[in-house]
Design a protein around this motif. Structure first.
Motif, PDB file in Angstrom:
ATOM      1  N   HIS A 224      -6.127   1.135   5.368  1.00 41.06           N
ATOM      2  CA  HIS A 224      -6.041   2.567   5.069  1.00 41.06           C
ATOM      3  C   HIS A 224      -4.889   3.204   5.843  1.00 41.06           C
ATOM      4  O   HIS A 224      -4.238   4.138   5.365  1.00 41.06           O
ATOM      5  N   GLN A 226      -2.128   1.524   6.649  1.00 41.23           N
ATOM      6  CA  GLN A 226      -0.925   1.049   5.961  1.00 41.23           C
ATOM      7  C   GLN A 226      -0.663   1.871   4.708  1.00 41.23           C
ATOM      8  O   GLN A 226       0.496   2.154   4.366  1.00 41.23           O
ATOM      9  N   ALA A 227      -1.735   2.264   4.007  1.00 43.39           N
ATOM     10  CA  ALA A 227      -1.574   3.090   2.808  1.00 43.39           C
ATOM     11  C   ALA A 227      -0.945   4.432   3.165  1.00 43.39           C
ATOM     12  O   ALA A 227      -0.096   4.957   2.429  1.00 43.39           O
ATOM     13  N   ALA A 231       2.719   5.672   1.799  1.00 43.30           N
ATOM     14  CA  ALA A 231       2.867   6.954   1.113  1.00 43.30           C
ATOM     15  C   ALA A 231       3.958   7.792   1.772  1.00 43.30           C
ATOM     16  O   ALA A 231       4.716   8.500   1.087  1.00 43.30           O
ATOM     17  N   ILE A 237       0.225   3.957  -2.720  1.00 49.33           N
ATOM     18  CA  ILE A 237      -0.657   2.909  -3.233  1.00 49.33           C
ATOM     19  C   ILE A 237      -2.012   3.047  -2.545  1.00 49.33           C
ATOM     20  O   ILE A 237      -2.086   3.182  -1.315  1.00 49.33           O
ATOM     21  N   GLU A 238      -3.069   2.995  -3.310  1.00 50.80           N
ATOM     22  CA  GLU A 238      -4.413   3.176  -2.765  1.00 50.80           C
ATOM     23  C   GLU A 238      -4.803   2.017  -1.849  1.00 50.80           C
ATOM     24  O   GLU A 238      -4.380   0.874  -2.057  1.00 50.80           O
ATOM     25  N   ARG A 239      -5.631   2.339  -0.866  1.00 48.05           N
ATOM     26  CA  ARG A 239      -6.143   1.314   0.044  1.00 48.05           C
ATOM     27  C   ARG A 239      -6.897   0.245  -0.723  1.00 48.05           C
ATOM     28  O   ARG A 239      -6.801  -0.950  -0.407  1.00 48.05           O
ATOM     29  N   THR A 241      -6.305  -0.904  -3.602  1.00 52.85           N
ATOM     30  CA  THR A 241      -5.350  -1.826  -4.219  1.00 52.85           C
ATOM     31  C   THR A 241      -4.859  -2.844  -3.197  1.00 52.85           C
ATOM     32  O   THR A 241      -4.759  -4.046  -3.485  1.00 52.85           O
ATOM     33  N   LEU A 242      -4.548  -2.373  -1.978  1.00 51.84           N
ATOM     34  CA  LEU A 242      -4.129  -3.287  -0.916  1.00 51.84           C
ATOM     35  C   LEU A 242      -5.239  -4.284  -0.602  1.00 51.84           C
ATOM     36  O   LEU A 242      -4.982  -5.474  -0.371  1.00 51.84           O
TER      37      LEU A 242
END
Length: 548
Positions: A224, A226-227, A231, A237-239, A241-242
């Motif tokens: 979260h 990293q997201a 951004a 990119i959503e958490r 998705t990661l």
């Protein structure tokens, strides 16, 4: 204060007398102003000196706290992962105080121009030579010589090196595959084959997947966070998705980690084993449960062994002996451990999965238990025990990196008498201390396990402690403190897989991000079925060393 002499009361004074009196009055005014300025400067300097003395006292206290935290007995009671966080805060506080002292010293020097300002000491540091360098030349605005002879000539230069940072940049790679066909329609269409990707029909390249994995499992940045960073760089990119990317790659690297675990068990005669907690969310109760990461590590460099170093973490939902037996099934040899009871049955003929193992116990753990048992008033018994153990470590320092035969010979001649005397002395001291006390329990811990503590004397391949595996589990422990817990047992297994690959990269001196990029690329191209041994971290390290 005396009043200035009033000449207006004597209008008949000669002009030269009036002029002399005026000059005298001016000198007195200048002298008085200089004296007042000197007094003001002195008062200001006194304030600065008082401030400086307070800052120096503050710095001395911070340095004492730092030394006590890092080197004192209390550091034995502090979790190693938490210790690093505490030390970096103390180091930052010391640097801040040092900068404040420098600023005050500069103010004192400015108030006393006759005395040159003290030069700030500069630390002798060298930047890595492999970094790209950008040279900028700053020329004077005008090099015309004032004497009129023309332009000045260059006689030298000053160079200063500073470390710069280029912010991360994301880019989109567009793969274009032109199609070709016969203009008369007589043959089929020709087109280059699409390159293989680890996650087909997904956005990330293998390099991006490696970066996300290293940031999460080595640099302790939860997804979260990293997201949020992505951004900020314009890539929202959503958490979730990661997390999907990490879960899918975790499944693909599992065979590599499983093979690495088998290699450690089959190709080794001695292993380090330890375990650390791995909190995992229990969705049914809405709470966390305690899982464990069991570390199995090989590092034979201490006795010139040729096997490459590596570590594999195994996630298990508990700390029972059956998990230790399952993880070590097929291994025959010596394990270096902290004398936790789950390993005891592995040394008996009833062991399933192999021959009885030899258990080498860790002197650092025994020492730590003695330190934890020190009463508030201190203990001469513990003080002497620590001195005796320190003598053993001095001998170990002198033979680290020697061949097994030499290590055993030195231990037999120098260390064995010290160990014999230590346990004889410890037995006598234990008789004087209550077994129910913390100190009595600490001494009984070592006395009951003498055989395991003595094993390093008989085998030059065995170390005096298991500190190497303790160092290896610090990284997962730091990740635990940042992520708090894994979301599921499968998340714990994924955590263990990445910790294994990244930990082995660090032991072999290679960049985890570069290795994972190479691994993901090879997996995408089907290398797993060709030569799985070539995918090991130590194989990557050997290739890089050979190419250099």
């Amino acid at each position: 204060m005396s009043q200035p002499f009033d000449l207006s009361r004597f209008p008949d004074l000669p002009p030269e007398v009036v002029k002399a009196f005026a000059a005298m009055q001016s000198e007195l005014t200048v002298e008085r102003a200089a004296r007042q300025h000197e007094q003001a400067v002195g008062a200001e300097k006194d304030v600065f000196i008082t401030e400086l003395q307070a800052l120096i006292a503050k710095l001395e206290g911070q340095v004492q706290d730092y030394r006590r935290t890092k080197f004192g007995p209390k550091s034995e009671k502090l979790d190693p992962a938490q210790l690093e966080l505490a030390l970096e805060d103390l180091e930052a506080a010391i640097a801040e105080t040092q900068e404040q002292i420098t600023l005050v010293e500069e103010k004192i020097a400015a108030a006393n121009p006759e005395q040159p300002a003290p030069r700030r000491p500069r630390k002798a540091r060298e930047l890595p030579d492999n970094l790209p360098q950008i040279e900028r030349v700053i020329e004077p605005a005008d090099i015309t010589c004032p004497c009129g002879c023309g332009d000045m000539v260059r006689i030298g230069e000053d160079r200063a090196r500073r470390l710069d940072y280029i912010p991360a940049r994301y880019q989109v790679i567009v793969t274009v595959r032109p199609k070709y066909a016969c203009p008369k329609g007589r043959t089929g269409v020709v087109q280059a084959k699409a390159p293989a990707h680890l996650l087909e029909a997904s956005w990330p390249t293998e390099a991006l997947l490696a970066q996300i994995a290293v940031a999460k499992y080595s640099e302790h940045m939860p997804l979260h966070r990293q997201a949020v960073v992505m951004a900020r760089h314009g890539v929202p990119i959503e958490r979730s998705t990661l997390a999907d990317w990490m879960g899918r790659t975790g499944a693909l690297i599992a065979p590599v980690v499983d093979h690495m675990a088998k290699r450690l068990l089959s190709d080794s005669t001695r292993l380090y084993v330890d375990e650390t907690t791995a909190p995992v969310l229990d969705p049914g109760r809405g709470k966390t449960k305690t899982g464990y990461l069991w570390a199995v590590l090989r590092d034979d460099r201490g006795w010139k062994g040729t096997a490459p170093p590596g570590v594999v973490f195994h996630y298990r939902p508990g700390r029972k002996g059956e998990y230790a037996a399952e993880i070590l099934a097929g291994f025959n040899g010596t394990i270096q451990i902290d004398a936790y009871g789950a390993y005891t049955h592995l040394a008996t003929p009833k062991r399933e999965g192999g021959d009885p193992l030899r258990l080498a116990f860790c002197w650092a753990h025994g020492r730590r238990k003695l330190i934890k048992a020190i009463p508030k008033k201190g203990s001469p018994i513990v003080d002497e025990a620590l001195l005796r153990i320190a003598a053993l470590y001095k001998i170990e320092d002198s033979i680290r990196g020697s061949d097994p035969e030499h290590r055993r010979d030195i231990r037999q001649s120098l260390s064995r008498p010290l160990v014999d005397e230590f346990f004889t002395w410890l037995t006598a001291q234990a008789a004087r201390v209550s077994r129910k006390s913390d100190l009595g329990a600490a001494m009984a811990y070592m006395l009951r396990r003498q055989e395991g503590f003595r094993l390093f004397l008989e085998d030059g391949q065995v170390d005096i402690d298991s500190n190497l595996v303790e160092n290896a589990i610090r990284s997962p422990a730091l990740n635990r403190r940042n992520a708090l817990f894994a979301g599921h047992d499968e998340g714990g297994a994924n955590w263990a897989s990445y910790a294994s690959l990244i930990g082995s990269c660090k032991m072999n001196g290679i960049d985890p991000c570069a290795y994972l990029t190479d691994l993901f690329t090879k997996l995408a191209n089907g290398h797993l079925k060709k030569d799985i041994d070539d995918l090991m971290p130590w194989a990557y390290a050997q290739r890089n060393t050979t190419s250099e």
